[in-house]
Design a protein around this motif. Structure first.
Motif, PDB file in Angstrom:
ATOM      1  N   GLN A 145       3.836   8.323  45.205  1.00 32.08           N
ATOM      2  CA  GLN A 145       2.899   9.026  44.328  1.00 32.08           C
ATOM      3  C   GLN A 145       3.630   9.612  43.121  1.00 32.08           C
ATOM      4  O   GLN A 145       3.150   9.520  41.988  1.00 32.08           O
ATOM      5  N   ASN A 181       4.706   6.806  40.785  1.00 35.97           N
ATOM      6  CA  ASN A 181       3.543   6.275  40.076  1.00 35.97           C
ATOM      7  C   ASN A 181       3.114   7.224  38.956  1.00 35.97           C
ATOM      8  O   ASN A 181       2.817   6.790  37.835  1.00 35.97           O
ATOM      9  N   TYR A 182       3.087   8.508  39.252  1.00 31.64           N
ATOM     10  CA  TYR A 182       2.729   9.501  38.225  1.00 31.64           C
ATOM     11  C   TYR A 182       3.680   9.401  37.036  1.00 31.64           C
ATOM     12  O   TYR A 182       3.249   9.336  35.887  1.00 31.64           O
ATOM     13  N   CYS A 198       3.040   6.228  35.095  1.00 27.08           N
ATOM     14  CA  CYS A 198       1.784   6.304  34.328  1.00 27.08           C
ATOM     15  C   CYS A 198       1.960   7.066  33.017  1.00 27.08           C
ATOM     16  O   CYS A 198       1.348   6.716  32.011  1.00 27.08           O
ATOM     17  N   ALA A 251       0.686   0.565  36.674  1.00 21.33           N
ATOM     18  CA  ALA A 251       0.591   1.775  37.498  1.00 21.33           C
ATOM     19  C   ALA A 251      -0.731   2.504  37.250  1.00 21.33           C
ATOM     20  O   ALA A 251      -1.342   3.027  38.194  1.00 21.33           O
ATOM     21  N   ILE A 252      -1.172   2.526  36.005  1.00 23.54           N
ATOM     22  CA  ILE A 252      -2.452   3.164  35.669  1.00 23.54           C
ATOM     23  C   ILE A 252      -3.591   2.436  36.369  1.00 23.54           C
ATOM     24  O   ILE A 252      -4.465   3.062  36.981  1.00 23.54           O
ATOM     25  N   HIS A 295      -3.435   0.573  39.048  1.00 26.95           N
ATOM     26  CA  HIS A 295      -3.307   0.803  40.487  1.00 26.95           C
ATOM     27  C   HIS A 295      -3.865   2.185  40.856  1.00 26.95           C
ATOM     28  O   HIS A 295      -4.655   2.325  41.799  1.00 26.95           O
ATOM     29  N   HIS A 296      -3.472   3.179  40.099  1.00 24.82           N
ATOM     30  CA  HIS A 296      -3.951   4.543  40.339  1.00 24.82           C
ATOM     31  C   HIS A 296      -5.474   4.603  40.217  1.00 24.82           C
ATOM     32  O   HIS A 296      -6.154   5.208  41.062  1.00 24.82           O
ATOM     33  N   GLU A 312      -8.196   5.736  43.055  1.00 24.10           N
ATOM     34  CA  GLU A 312      -9.078   6.883  42.792  1.00 24.10           C
ATOM     35  C   GLU A 312     -10.540   6.472  42.866  1.00 24.10           C
ATOM     36  O   GLU A 312     -11.370   7.224  43.384  1.00 24.10           O
ATOM     37  N   LYS A 361     -12.143   6.494  34.595  1.00 25.68           N
ATOM     38  CA  LYS A 361     -10.893   5.906  34.127  1.00 25.68           C
ATOM     39  C   LYS A 361     -10.636   6.274  32.672  1.00 25.68           C
ATOM     40  O   LYS A 361      -9.491   6.443  32.267  1.00 25.68           O
TER      41      LYS A 361
END
Length: 110
Positions: free
Chosen positions: A13, A16-17, A20, A65-66, A68-69, A73, A82
Protein backbone atom coordinates in the motif's frame (compact mmCIF):
# COMPACT_ATOMS: atom_id res chain seq x y z
CA UNK A 1 -4.81 -12.40 8.07
CA UNK A 2 -1.44 -13.28 9.58
CA UNK A 3 1.24 -10.75 10.54
CA UNK A 4 3.31 -11.55 7.43
CA UNK A 5 0.32 -10.91 5.17
CA UNK A 6 -0.50 -7.64 6.94
CA UNK A 7 3.10 -6.54 6.63
CA UNK A 8 3.19 -7.31 2.90
CA UNK A 9 -0.17 -5.58 2.40
CA UNK A 10 0.92 -2.45 4.31
CA UNK A 11 4.23 -2.18 2.49
CA UNK A 12 2.53 -2.69 -0.87
CA UNK A 13 0.00 0.00 0.00
CA UNK A 14 2.80 2.41 0.88
CA UNK A 15 4.73 1.63 -2.31
CA UNK A 16 1.58 2.09 -4.38
CA UNK A 17 0.81 5.42 -2.72
CA UNK A 18 4.33 6.71 -3.35
CA UNK A 19 4.22 5.53 -6.96
CA UNK A 20 0.81 7.13 -7.56
CA UNK A 21 2.14 10.49 -6.39
CA UNK A 22 5.49 10.32 -8.17
CA UNK A 23 7.55 9.83 -5.03
CA UNK A 24 9.76 7.30 -6.77
CA UNK A 25 12.67 7.28 -4.32
CA UNK A 26 10.27 6.42 -1.50
CA UNK A 27 8.54 3.76 -3.60
CA UNK A 28 11.90 2.18 -4.46
CA UNK A 29 12.84 2.10 -0.76
CA UNK A 30 9.65 0.28 0.12
CA UNK A 31 10.05 -2.20 -2.74
CA UNK A 32 13.65 -2.82 -1.65
CA UNK A 33 12.38 -3.49 1.88
CA UNK A 34 9.92 -6.04 0.48
CA UNK A 35 12.71 -7.74 -1.46
CA UNK A 36 14.90 -7.90 1.66
CA UNK A 37 12.16 -9.01 4.03
CA UNK A 38 10.70 -11.69 1.75
CA UNK A 39 13.59 -13.02 -0.37
CA UNK A 40 13.00 -15.66 -3.02
CA UNK A 41 9.21 -15.26 -2.90
CA UNK A 42 6.61 -13.90 -5.28
CA UNK A 43 6.55 -10.79 -3.09
CA UNK A 44 10.23 -10.22 -3.85
CA UNK A 45 9.73 -10.87 -7.57
CA UNK A 46 6.81 -8.42 -7.68
CA UNK A 47 8.89 -5.78 -5.91
CA UNK A 48 11.73 -6.23 -8.38
CA UNK A 49 9.30 -5.96 -11.29
CA UNK A 50 7.87 -2.73 -9.84
CA UNK A 51 11.36 -1.26 -9.49
CA UNK A 52 12.20 -2.21 -13.07
CA UNK A 53 8.96 -0.61 -14.31
CA UNK A 54 9.75 2.62 -12.43
CA UNK A 55 13.28 2.64 -13.82
CA UNK A 56 12.06 2.11 -17.38
CA UNK A 57 9.20 4.65 -17.32
CA UNK A 58 8.26 6.20 -13.98
CA UNK A 59 5.18 8.00 -15.30
CA UNK A 60 3.81 4.81 -16.88
CA UNK A 61 4.44 3.02 -13.57
CA UNK A 62 2.47 5.74 -11.79
CA UNK A 63 -0.44 5.54 -14.21
CA UNK A 64 -0.51 1.76 -13.78
CA UNK A 65 -0.51 2.19 -9.97
CA UNK A 66 -3.31 4.77 -10.21
CA UNK A 67 -5.43 2.40 -12.32
CA UNK A 68 -4.75 -0.46 -9.90
CA UNK A 69 -5.68 1.69 -6.92
CA UNK A 70 -8.85 2.91 -8.64
CA UNK A 71 -9.97 -0.65 -9.49
CA UNK A 72 -9.59 -1.75 -5.88
CA UNK A 73 -11.32 1.35 -4.51
CA UNK A 74 -14.20 0.93 -6.98
CA UNK A 75 -14.72 -2.64 -5.75
CA UNK A 76 -14.80 -1.47 -2.14
CA UNK A 77 -16.71 1.78 -2.63
CA UNK A 78 -19.21 1.87 -5.46
CA UNK A 79 -19.32 5.67 -5.32
CA UNK A 80 -15.53 5.98 -5.71
CA UNK A 81 -14.65 8.98 -7.90
CA UNK A 82 -11.58 8.34 -10.02
CA UNK A 83 -11.66 11.96 -11.20
CA UNK A 84 -11.20 13.09 -7.61
CA UNK A 85 -8.14 10.84 -7.39
CA UNK A 86 -6.76 12.36 -10.59
CA UNK A 87 -7.44 15.86 -9.21
CA UNK A 88 -5.56 15.06 -6.02
CA UNK A 89 -2.60 13.66 -7.95
CA UNK A 90 -2.58 16.65 -10.31
CA UNK A 91 -2.51 18.97 -7.31
CA UNK A 92 -0.03 17.06 -5.14
CA UNK A 93 2.28 14.94 -7.29
CA UNK A 94 5.94 15.86 -7.03
CA UNK A 95 6.63 15.04 -10.68
CA UNK A 96 5.49 17.54 -13.34
CA UNK A 97 5.37 14.94 -16.14
CA UNK A 98 3.10 12.83 -13.93
CA UNK A 99 0.80 15.79 -13.26
CA UNK A 100 0.55 16.39 -17.01
CA UNK A 101 -0.07 12.70 -17.76
CA UNK A 102 -2.79 12.59 -15.08
CA UNK A 103 -4.47 15.65 -16.65
CA UNK A 104 -4.40 13.98 -20.06
CA UNK A 105 -5.68 10.64 -18.76
CA UNK A 106 -8.47 12.34 -16.80
CA UNK A 107 -9.57 14.26 -19.90
CA UNK A 108 -9.44 11.10 -22.03
CA UNK A 109 -11.55 9.09 -19.58
CA UNK A 110 -14.33 11.68 -19.28
Amino acid sequence: MCIRDRSVWALNQAANYFTCYGRYANARQVHEKLKERFPETQVSRNALEAIEEMNADPVAASLKAIDHHARIEKQMKHNFDKNALYDDIIENAECEPLRQAAKEKKAKEQ
